[in-house]
Design an enzyme around this catalytic site. Structure first.
Site, PDB file in Angstrom:
ATOM      1  N   ASP A  16       0.822  -1.208   0.000  1.00 17.14           N
ATOM      2  CA  ASP A  16       0.000   0.000   0.000  1.00 17.14           C
ATOM      3  C   ASP A  16       0.863   1.267   0.000  1.00 17.14           C
ATOM      4  OD1 ASP A  16      -1.988  -1.856   0.380  1.00 17.14           O
ATOM      5  OD2 ASP A  16      -2.871  -0.866   2.121  1.00 17.14           O
ATOM      6  N   HIS A 177       3.936  -1.992   3.098  1.00 21.02           N
ATOM      7  CA  HIS A 177       3.994  -0.639   2.515  1.00 21.02           C
ATOM      8  C   HIS A 177       5.295  -0.470   1.753  1.00 21.02           C
ATOM      9  CE1 HIS A 177       1.024  -0.356   5.736  1.00 21.02           C
ATOM     10  NE2 HIS A 177       0.470   0.606   5.014  1.00 21.02           N
TER      11      HIS A 177
HETATM   12 ZN    ZN Z   1      -2.774   3.224   3.172  1.00 22.99          ZN
END
Ligand code: ZN
Length: 229
Positions: A16, A177
């Site tokens: 993400d 991430h």
């Molecule tokens: Zn996010």
């Protein structure tokens, strides 16, 4: 395509908040070396950075899925003073760009959306009734998660947290991430750990993490939506 019961344990990898030049490139190299499919939930402002769009295109060309993770990742849909405006600014504004990116991967035409849940907290700020309606009308599949090793905080130890989660779950959807935190340096260790416990890395998502599928509401979202949903 798959049931959630029985069979080999599965993991869905998601990245993400990128793409991030200098980080996403390395993530793609590691995924390629392990022949591991993933979904990149990209943010509009990241795509606008120099090199951002090229990285997302590369991810799609290498067979990964691209999902929509809001235009700016600064506002939660369920916390906006102007919920219609938030839908327009955070979802509709970059829809065409995400469609173009996702369309590169011709085998998959499903529109994926993942909301911005600040700190990964799934509460009533995640959606507004207006956002849920929009996602339904525009035939989105909304992809949540069940494994959040908080790689942005635990930049070294997230691997142990994630492997422990995976070991006790039939089908884990892991949120990582592709940001410049240092955490992605440990991605090879994570993928090596998955290989060691014989987990299958798959590109799709378990039903339990898809409250909306192709625009159809699958599970109630009232616990994640402000107002009456
Ligand atoms: Zn996010």
């Amino acid at each position: 395509m798959f049931g959630e019961e029985a069979g080999r344990r599965r993991v869905t990898l998601t990245f993400d908040n990128g793409p991030t030049p200098g980080i996403t490139d390395k993530v793609l190299d590691v995924l390629a070396a392990h022949r591991a499919p993933a979904t990149f939930f990209v943010v509009g402002t990241q795509l606008q950075q120099p090199g951002g769009l090229d990285l997302a295109r590369r991810a799609a060309a290498e067979g990964h899925r691209i999902g929509h993770h809001t235009a700016t990742h600064t506002l939660q849909l369920g916390a906006a003073e102007d919920p219609e405006g938030a839908v327009a600014a955070e979802i509709a504004a970059i829809e065409y760009d995400i469609d173009m990116l996702a369309g590169i991967n011709e085998a998959e035409s499903e529109r994926l959306f993942r909301p911005n849940a600040a700190g990964g907290v799934l509460d009533k700020h995640v959606f507004s009734p207006q956002a849920v309606r929009y996602l339904q009308q525009h035939r989105y599949t909304c992809a949540l998660w069940n494994c959040l090793p908080r790689d942005w905080e635990n930049t070294e130890t997230w691997v142990d947290h994630a492997l422990a989660d995976v070991a006790r779950t039939n089908w884990s959807v892991v949120v990582l991430h592709d940001l410049d935190t240092g955490a992605m340096d440990r991605l090879p260790a994570f993928l090596g750990g998955l290989a060691a416990i014989d987990v299958e890395i798959v590109p799709d998502f378990p039903d339990s993490c898809l409250p909306i599928r192709h625009g159809q509401l699958q599970h109630s979202l009232s616990h994640l939506t402000n107002g009456d949903g």
